[in-house]
Design a protein around this motif. Sequence first.
Motif, PDB file in Angstrom:
ATOM      1  N   VAL A 191       1.296   2.035 -14.817  1.00  0.00           N
ATOM      2  CA  VAL A 191       0.718   2.672 -13.627  1.00  0.00           C
ATOM      3  C   VAL A 191       0.990   1.762 -12.434  1.00  0.00           C
ATOM      4  N   SER A 192       1.205   2.400 -11.279  1.00  0.00           N
ATOM      5  CA  SER A 192       1.700   1.622 -10.156  1.00  0.00           C
ATOM      6  C   SER A 192       0.913   1.899  -8.881  1.00  0.00           C
ATOM      7  N   PRO A 193      -0.142   1.112  -8.652  1.00  0.00           N
ATOM      8  CA  PRO A 193      -0.953   1.326  -7.447  1.00  0.00           C
ATOM      9  C   PRO A 193      -0.163   1.001  -6.187  1.00  0.00           C
ATOM     10  N   SER A 194      -0.086   1.987  -5.261  1.00  0.00           N
ATOM     11  CA  SER A 194       0.748   1.810  -4.068  1.00  0.00           C
ATOM     12  C   SER A 194      -0.033   2.009  -2.772  1.00  0.00           C
ATOM     13  N   ALA A 195      -1.384   2.070  -2.873  1.00  0.00           N
ATOM     14  CA  ALA A 195      -2.178   2.384  -1.678  1.00  0.00           C
ATOM     15  C   ALA A 195      -2.326   1.193  -0.735  1.00  0.00           C
ATOM     16  N   MET A 196      -2.001  -0.002  -1.218  1.00  0.00           N
ATOM     17  CA  MET A 196      -2.116  -1.233  -0.430  1.00  0.00           C
ATOM     18  C   MET A 196      -3.556  -1.549  -0.033  1.00  0.00           C
ATOM     19  N   MET A 197      -4.505  -1.206  -0.916  1.00  0.00           N
ATOM     20  CA  MET A 197      -5.887  -1.627  -0.720  1.00  0.00           C
ATOM     21  C   MET A 197      -6.044  -3.021  -1.327  1.00  0.00           C
ATOM     22  N   ASP A 198      -6.863  -3.868  -0.703  1.00  0.00           N
ATOM     23  CA  ASP A 198      -7.118  -5.183  -1.288  1.00  0.00           C
ATOM     24  C   ASP A 198      -7.847  -5.021  -2.612  1.00  0.00           C
ATOM     25  N   ARG A 199      -7.460  -5.775  -3.588  1.00  0.00           N
ATOM     26  CA  ARG A 199      -8.048  -5.819  -4.943  1.00  0.00           C
ATOM     27  C   ARG A 199      -7.784  -4.559  -5.764  1.00  0.00           C
ATOM     28  N   GLN A 200      -6.769  -3.773  -5.371  1.00  0.00           N
ATOM     29  CA  GLN A 200      -6.480  -2.563  -6.145  1.00  0.00           C
ATOM     30  C   GLN A 200      -5.942  -2.893  -7.543  1.00  0.00           C
ATOM     31  N   VAL A 201      -5.173  -3.969  -7.652  1.00  0.00           N
ATOM     32  CA  VAL A 201      -4.636  -4.312  -8.969  1.00  0.00           C
ATOM     33  C   VAL A 201      -5.773  -4.752  -9.903  1.00  0.00           C
ATOM     34  N   ALA A 202      -6.689  -5.575  -9.361  1.00  0.00           N
ATOM     35  CA  ALA A 202      -7.829  -6.034 -10.174  1.00  0.00           C
ATOM     36  C   ALA A 202      -8.685  -4.848 -10.611  1.00  0.00           C
ATOM     37  N   ALA A 203      -8.925  -3.903  -9.689  1.00  0.00           N
ATOM     38  CA  ALA A 203      -9.772  -2.744 -10.019  1.00  0.00           C
ATOM     39  C   ALA A 203      -9.119  -1.893 -11.102  1.00  0.00           C
ATOM     40  N   VAL A 204      -7.826  -1.648 -10.954  1.00  0.00           N
ATOM     41  CA  VAL A 204      -7.107  -0.830 -11.939  1.00  0.00           C
ATOM     42  C   VAL A 204      -7.079  -1.541 -13.295  1.00  0.00           C
ATOM     43  N   ALA A 237      -0.171   1.157   9.277  1.00  0.00           N
ATOM     44  CA  ALA A 237      -0.024  -0.263   9.612  1.00  0.00           C
ATOM     45  C   ALA A 237      -1.269  -1.088   9.280  1.00  0.00           C
ATOM     46  N   SER A 238      -2.456  -0.440   9.138  1.00  0.00           N
ATOM     47  CA  SER A 238      -3.648  -1.238   8.812  1.00  0.00           C
ATOM     48  C   SER A 238      -3.724  -1.571   7.331  1.00  0.00           C
ATOM     49  N   TYR A 239      -2.872  -0.941   6.507  1.00  0.00           N
ATOM     50  CA  TYR A 239      -2.875  -1.354   5.101  1.00  0.00           C
ATOM     51  C   TYR A 239      -1.526  -1.831   4.576  1.00  0.00           C
ATOM     52  N   GLN A 240      -0.415  -1.304   5.087  1.00  0.00           N
ATOM     53  CA  GLN A 240       0.881  -1.824   4.636  1.00  0.00           C
ATOM     54  C   GLN A 240       1.268  -3.035   5.491  1.00  0.00           C
ATOM     55  N   HIS A 241       2.137  -3.910   4.928  1.00  0.00           N
ATOM     56  CA  HIS A 241       2.458  -5.160   5.636  1.00  0.00           C
ATOM     57  C   HIS A 241       3.270  -4.921   6.900  1.00  0.00           C
ATOM     58  N   ASP A 242       3.058  -5.820   7.864  1.00  0.00           N
ATOM     59  CA  ASP A 242       3.895  -5.885   9.058  1.00  0.00           C
ATOM     60  C   ASP A 242       5.263  -6.437   8.624  1.00  0.00           C
ATOM     61  N   TYR A 243       6.320  -5.708   8.961  1.00  0.00           N
ATOM     62  CA  TYR A 243       7.644  -6.133   8.449  1.00  0.00           C
ATOM     63  C   TYR A 243       8.124  -7.465   9.036  1.00  0.00           C
ATOM     64  N   ALA A 244       7.401  -7.982  10.007  1.00  0.00           N
ATOM     65  CA  ALA A 244       7.776  -9.288  10.568  1.00  0.00           C
ATOM     66  C   ALA A 244       7.165 -10.454   9.787  1.00  0.00           C
ATOM     67  N   ASN A 245       6.357 -10.157   8.726  1.00  0.00           N
ATOM     68  CA  ASN A 245       5.522 -11.200   8.132  1.00  0.00           C
ATOM     69  C   ASN A 245       5.792 -11.526   6.662  1.00  0.00           C
ATOM     70  N   PRO A 246       6.811 -12.313   6.390  1.00  0.00           N
ATOM     71  CA  PRO A 246       7.090 -12.675   5.000  1.00  0.00           C
ATOM     72  C   PRO A 246       6.008 -13.547   4.361  1.00  0.00           C
ATOM     73  N   ARG A 247       5.379 -14.424   5.143  1.00  0.00           N
ATOM     74  CA  ARG A 247       4.358 -15.298   4.525  1.00  0.00           C
ATOM     75  C   ARG A 247       3.132 -14.497   4.118  1.00  0.00           C
ATOM     76  N   HIS A 248       2.772 -13.514   4.938  1.00  0.00           N
ATOM     77  CA  HIS A 248       1.638 -12.657   4.610  1.00  0.00           C
ATOM     78  C   HIS A 248       1.928 -11.880   3.311  1.00  0.00           C
ATOM     79  N   ALA A 249       3.148 -11.388   3.186  1.00  0.00           N
ATOM     80  CA  ALA A 249       3.533 -10.644   1.973  1.00  0.00           C
ATOM     81  C   ALA A 249       3.477 -11.559   0.748  1.00  0.00           C
ATOM     82  N   ARG A 250       3.855 -12.815   0.948  1.00  0.00           N
ATOM     83  CA  ARG A 250       3.824 -13.781  -0.153  1.00  0.00           C
ATOM     84  C   ARG A 250       2.394 -13.981  -0.663  1.00  0.00           C
ATOM     85  N   ARG A 251       1.445 -13.966   0.272  1.00  0.00           N
ATOM     86  CA  ARG A 251       0.038 -14.117  -0.140  1.00  0.00           C
ATOM     87  C   ARG A 251      -0.381 -12.946  -1.032  1.00  0.00           C
ATOM     88  N   GLU A 252       0.100 -11.753  -0.694  1.00  0.00           N
ATOM     89  CA  GLU A 252      -0.265 -10.585  -1.515  1.00  0.00           C
ATOM     90  C   GLU A 252       0.436 -10.629  -2.878  1.00  0.00           C
TER      91      GLU A 252
END
Length: 322
Positions: free
Chosen positions: A159-172, A215-230
């Motif tokens: 199953v592949s959660p794609s909603a980009m909610m925080d903690r969605q992987v843990a919840a699933v 944009a409030s849930y998917q990453h800003d495409y300018a931000n590789p470090r932010h994506a790394r945190r996720e």
Amino acid sequence: MSDRLRRMRRTEALRRLVRETYVHASDLIYPIFVREGQTAPEPIESMPGQSRLPVSHLGDEARKIQDLGLGAVLLFGLPSQKDEAASSCYSPDGVVQQAVRAIKKATPELVVMTDVCVCAYTPHGHCGVLNGTEVDNDATLPLLAKMAVSHAEAGADVVSPSAMMDRQVAAVRATLNQCGLESTAVMAYSAKFSSAFYGPFREAADSAPSFGDRASYQHDYANPRHARRELLQDIEEGADILMVKPGLAYLDIVLRARELCDLPIAAYAVSGEYSMIKAAAERSWIDEKKIVLETLTAFRRAGADLVITYHAKEAAAWLNNN
Ligand code: PBG
């Protein structure tokens, strides 16, 4: 010191001997749109060659995909009813649940993955439930978890959660485990950027947001470090596969993800990438087969183990005839 690098490029046999990167059909994942209440395939205008399929066609489709040797299918549902609570997303008779059962009946061995997101199930088209005009992160988590459980109960392998909610992987992950579904794997859309490359998909899945954007849930495409945190968070939360999306414009992110951890990395060559290649190929401006094989190799070279692509069936046929 070899100052004559051309020596090993002299003939096709020598080039093949020292080739560093390969693409196999078994690394490719084919996305399928399944539409409820329909009897015939419905071509998707913005994605030439792709259609929304009725559940009744999935057995034959799955057998073709298995014969081509593809690695997996990834299912997206188009329900006949949408409501604010996205209630058809977790119904045991929902369109994706029916689709999973139909594919597993025809091809029990074929790996079935499902997209877990509510954007195609709500009238507003956002990836979570709304509180006013805000997407409510924590109110969305139980919904995603229920949806994932119902897909897994229908027989989905991943199953592949794609909603980009925080903690969605843990919840699933936690809810799957509570329901005795410890062996269902989770592919996390970890580095999913807010992107104009998703345009054709939103027509295909009838999932465009009716107001605002993602944009409030998917990453800003300018931000590789932010994506790394996720990516790091999703590893912590128990993901089995990490995904980077879109693909071609994000190979730097694929490489970073590869260097970050030892999990399998999937790159998603999204709808806009597919449609751009198709449009140029239709005008004979590019050689479609060569472009597709080159881009698939680029994904693998950057470090992706898996590539999700609408070109999967055509690419498998080309690869198998090489
Ligand atoms: C659902 C979802 C989207 C895609 C995959 N899952 C659309 C979006 O985020 O708007 C895009 C896939 C593609 O463009 O091929 N949240």
